[in-house]
Design a protein around this motif. Structure first.
Motif, mmCIF file in Angstrom:
data_model
loop_
_atom_site.group_PDB
_atom_site.id
_atom_site.type_symbol
_atom_site.label_atom_id
_atom_site.label_comp_id
_atom_site.label_asym_id
_atom_site.label_seq_id
_atom_site.Cartn_x
_atom_site.Cartn_y
_atom_site.Cartn_z
ATOM 1 N N GLN A 90 0.901 -1.207 -0.071
ATOM 2 C CA GLN A 90 0.000 0.017 0.045
ATOM 3 C C GLN A 90 0.900 1.353 -0.055
ATOM 4 O O GLN A 90 0.659 2.328 -0.283
ATOM 5 C CB GLN A 90 -0.865 -0.045 1.087
ATOM 6 C CG GLN A 90 -2.041 1.007 1.327
ATOM 7 C CD GLN A 90 -3.157 0.813 0.075
ATOM 8 O OE1 GLN A 90 -3.449 -0.395 -0.173
ATOM 9 N NE2 GLN A 90 -3.453 1.826 -0.293
ATOM 10 N N PHE A 132 -9.470 0.832 -1.084
ATOM 11 C CA PHE A 132 -9.838 0.022 0.032
ATOM 12 C C PHE A 132 -11.315 -0.138 -0.476
ATOM 13 O O PHE A 132 -12.218 0.919 -0.636
ATOM 14 C CB PHE A 132 -9.756 1.109 1.265
ATOM 15 C CG PHE A 132 -8.572 1.186 1.633
ATOM 16 C CD1 PHE A 132 -7.987 0.276 2.597
ATOM 17 C CD2 PHE A 132 -7.719 2.338 1.319
ATOM 18 C CE1 PHE A 132 -7.014 0.330 3.032
ATOM 19 C CE2 PHE A 132 -6.336 2.269 1.772
ATOM 20 C CZ PHE A 132 -6.045 1.387 2.912
ATOM 21 N N GLY A 150 -6.722 -3.267 1.014
ATOM 22 C CA GLY A 150 -8.262 -3.248 0.801
ATOM 23 C C GLY A 150 -8.551 -3.898 -0.554
ATOM 24 O O GLY A 150 -9.849 -3.811 -0.753
ATOM 25 N N ARG A 182 -3.626 0.494 6.221
ATOM 26 C CA ARG A 182 -4.862 -0.385 6.391
ATOM 27 C C ARG A 182 -6.158 0.657 6.446
ATOM 28 O O ARG A 182 -7.182 0.127 6.403
ATOM 29 C CB ARG A 182 -4.926 -1.416 7.546
ATOM 30 C CG ARG A 182 -3.873 -2.358 7.486
ATOM 31 C CD ARG A 182 -4.327 -3.644 8.520
ATOM 32 N NE ARG A 182 -3.076 -4.716 7.909
ATOM 33 C CZ ARG A 182 -3.728 -6.094 7.267
ATOM 34 N NH1 ARG A 182 -5.203 -6.056 7.838
ATOM 35 N NH2 ARG A 182 -3.058 -6.894 7.151
#
Ligand code: 5AD
Ligand code: SF4
Length: 459
Positions: free
Chosen positions: A82, A122, A102, A161
Motif C-alpha cells: 500500500q 479500499f 483493501g 490499512r
C-alpha cells in the motif's frame, strides 16, 4: 496455475493469506508448498518495522533471478504494497501483481490481466466477504474489523490499512458458524483495536454490539475457546473484563500493548492514555479475572526516550508482572509523524535497552510459567511435536505446551494436562484422566537405543 504464498507480519496477515488462498483455489489454482513448484509466488508483506521490509526485499531479489530463468509471476500483497516505499520496491524487482490490504478481492482480476496489475483501493466488498473455514484445523482467525482510527506517531498502519471499518455482527456470526461446522474449536477475533469494535470514526454504529457484547454473543455460539487481539488501552472498558469473566469460552488471556511506561513518551507516541490509566485497566482485569495471563507490546528507544523514561518502562513491567511480551527497538518508518518530526536515537542505545528489557521479560516469564507447575491446564493439542513421541498444543493462556503421547489420543482437541516442568518459553506436562491420574504413555523409543542403530541397519 500453481501458487505459493509467503506470509510476514501479524495474525491479520495470516487471515488475509487464507482469504486470498481460498480465492485462488476457487479460480482453479493449486496451492503448493515451495517456490520451486510454483508459477505464481505471492508475498504477504508487513510494513510496521524496517526488518520485515528488508526480508521482502531479499526474497524479491531471489524471485527476480528465478524469473529470468523460467516463467514466473511475482505478487506482493498486504501493508507494504500500500505504501509508496513498497511500490518502488515492486518496480525495482519486477513485481507483476500488487494488492493493498483493501484490494485483496481483486486477485481474480489480477490473474485474468495479461499485464502488470496494481490494486490499491479500499473496497467495501471485503467486509461482507466470508472466506471458507480452514480445512482440518482446530484454530481459526476471524477478522471483526479492519483499519485503525488511532494515530500513534510511530505507526504506519493507519496509512496501510486505512480508517477503522467494523464488520457487521451477522457476517461475523455466519463466518463463525461455518468455522464451527468445519470443526474449529478455538477462534481468535482479530482487529487492530478490537475494543473499539462498532464505533467507527468515533461514531457508534446502529445495530452493532459493543465489543463486550460481541464477546457474549460469540460465547453463545458453542465454540470452545475464544481469544482476541489486539486491544488498545484507550478503548478498554471494564465491561470487556466483565464479559470475559462471565463467558466461559473466553480465555483468560489479555494482550494489552503498553508501548512505554513513561507518561512523557506515551504523550509523544500519542497513545492517549497515561501509565496510571493503563495500570487501572490491569487492576480491573485482575479484579474480574484473577488468573488472567497478561501479554504486551513494548517499543524501546522511541525518539527522545531518556534513561529515566526507559527505567519507567522497566518498573511498569515489574508492577504488572507480564507473562510475556513482544519487544521492539523503535524503527523509524517513512510516512509516520515520528519519522518526520523526531530524531532517531543511536542504534547502540536502542539495542542496549532492548537487551535489558528482554532479560526482564525472560525472568518474569520463567517465574510466571514456573508458578503453573503442579496446576491442571486445558491444552488444545494440535498434533505431533518436534520431538518424536510427543504432542504439542497451547493452554487457554497461550502457553506452548508439550506432552508425551498417550495410548488412544492422537493429538487433536482439548485435553486436561498436569504441568510438571516449565521454561520461560514452554511448559511440559502429562495428559490426565477425569480423576487426575496420568494416562498410560505410548512406550517411546529410547534415544540411547536409537544411537546404537546405524542408518544402514535402520534401512
Ligand atoms: N517501531 C517499532 N515497533 C513498532 N510497532 C509498531 N510500529 C513500530 C515502529 N515504528 C510495534 C508496536 C505494535 C506492534 C505490532 O509493533 O509495539 O504494538
Ligand atoms: Fe500487521 Fe501492522 Fe504488519 Fe500490517 S503493518 S502486517 S497490520 S503488523
Amino acid at each position: 496455475m500453481k501458487a505459493h504464498l509467503i506470509t510476514y507480519g501479524c495474525q491479520m496477515n495470516e487471515y488475509d493469506t487464507h482469504l486470498v488462498q481460498s480465492q485462488l483455489v476457487s479460480f482453479g489454482a493449486q496451492i503448493v508448498d515451495s517456490v520451486d513448484e510454483a508459477d505464481f509466488v505471492l508475498i504477504n508483506t508487513c510494513a510496521v518495522r524496517g526488518k520485515p521490509v528488508d526480508k521482502v526485499r531479499s526474497v524479491l531479489g531471489t524471485l527476480r533471478k528465478l524469473k529470468a530463468e523460467r516463467p514466473l509471476v511475482i505478487g506482493m500483497m498486504g501493508c507494504l504494497a500500500q505504501l509508496e516505499e513498497g511500490q518502488q520496491i515492486a518496480r525495482k524487482f519486477e513485481v507483476d501483481v500488487l494488492l493493498g490490504p483493501g484490494s485483496l478481492l481483486d486477485i481474480g482480476k489480477a490473474l485474468e490481466s495479461n499485464e502488470r496489475f496494481w490494486g490499491l483501493q479500499f473496497k467495501d466488498e471485503l467486509h461482507d466477504h466470508i472466506p471458507p473455514p480452514p480445512v482440518g484445523k482446530l484454530q481459526a482467525h476471524l477478522t471483526i474489523m479492519r483499519g485503525c482510527d488511532h494515530h500513534c506517531t510511530y505507526c504506519i498502519v493507519p496509512t496501510t490499512r486505512g480508517p477503522q471499518v467494523s464488520r457487521h455482527p451477522d457476517q461475523i456470526l455466519r463466518e463463525l458458524d461455518m468455522q464451527l461446522a468445519a470443526g474449529v474449536q478455538e477462534v481468535t477475533l482479530l482487529g487492530q483495536n478490537v475494543n473499539a469494535y462498532g464505533v467507527d470514526g468515533g461514531a457508534k454504529l446502529a445495530g452493532y454490539p459493543s465489543f463486550a457484547d460481541l464477546l457474549r454473543l460469540v460465547g453463545r455460539s458453542g465454540i470452545q475457546r475464544i481469544k482476541f487481539t489486539t486491544s488498545h488501552p484507550m478503548n478498554f472498558t471494564e465491561d470487556v473484563a466483565a464479559a470475559m469473566a462471565e463467558t466461559p469460552a473466553v480465555c483468560e488471556f489479555v494482550h494489552l500493548p503498553v508501548q512505554s511506561g513513561s507518561n512523557r513518551v506515551l504523550r509523544r507516541m500519542a497513545r492517549e492514555y497515561t501509565r496510571e490509566e493503563y495500570l487501572h485497566h490491569i487492576a480491573n482485569i485482575r479484579k474480574h479475572i484473577p488468573n488472567a495471563v497478561l501479554a504486551t507490546d513494548i517499543i524501546v528507544g522511541f525518539p527522545g526516550e531518556t534513561e529515566a523514561d526507559f527505567e519507567e518502562t522497566l518498573s511498569l513491567y515489574d508492577e504488572v508482572g507480564y507473562d510475556s511480551a513482544y519487544m521492539f527497538a523503535y524503527s523509524a518508518r517513512p510516512g509516520t509523524p515520528s519519522y518526520k518530526h523526531f530524531e532517531d536515537l543511536p542504534r547502540e542505545v536502542k539495542v542496549e535497552r532492548l537487551t535489558r528489557l528482554i532479560a526482564k521479560q525472560k525472568d518474569w516469564s520463567a517465574r510466571k510459567n514456573a508458578a503453573h507447575v503442579g496446576s491442571i491446564q486445558e491444552v488444545l493439542l494440535r498434533g505431533d511435536a518436534f520431538s518424536e513421541g510427543f504432542l504439542e498444543g497451547h493452554t487457554r493462556g497461550n502457553h506452548p505446551t508439550v506432552v508425551p503421547k498417550v495410548l488412544g489420543i492422537t493429538g487433536a482437541g482439548v485435553h486436561r494436562v498436569r504441568i510438571n516442568q516449565a521454561t520461560p518459553h514452554m511448559m511440559y506436562g502429562n495428559l490426565i484422566d477425569a480423576n487426575g491420574e496420568n494416562l498410560p504413555e505410548v512406550p517411546r523409543f529410547a534415544p540411547e537405543a536409537a544411537a546404537l542403530v546405524s542408518p544402514l541397519q535402520m534401512a
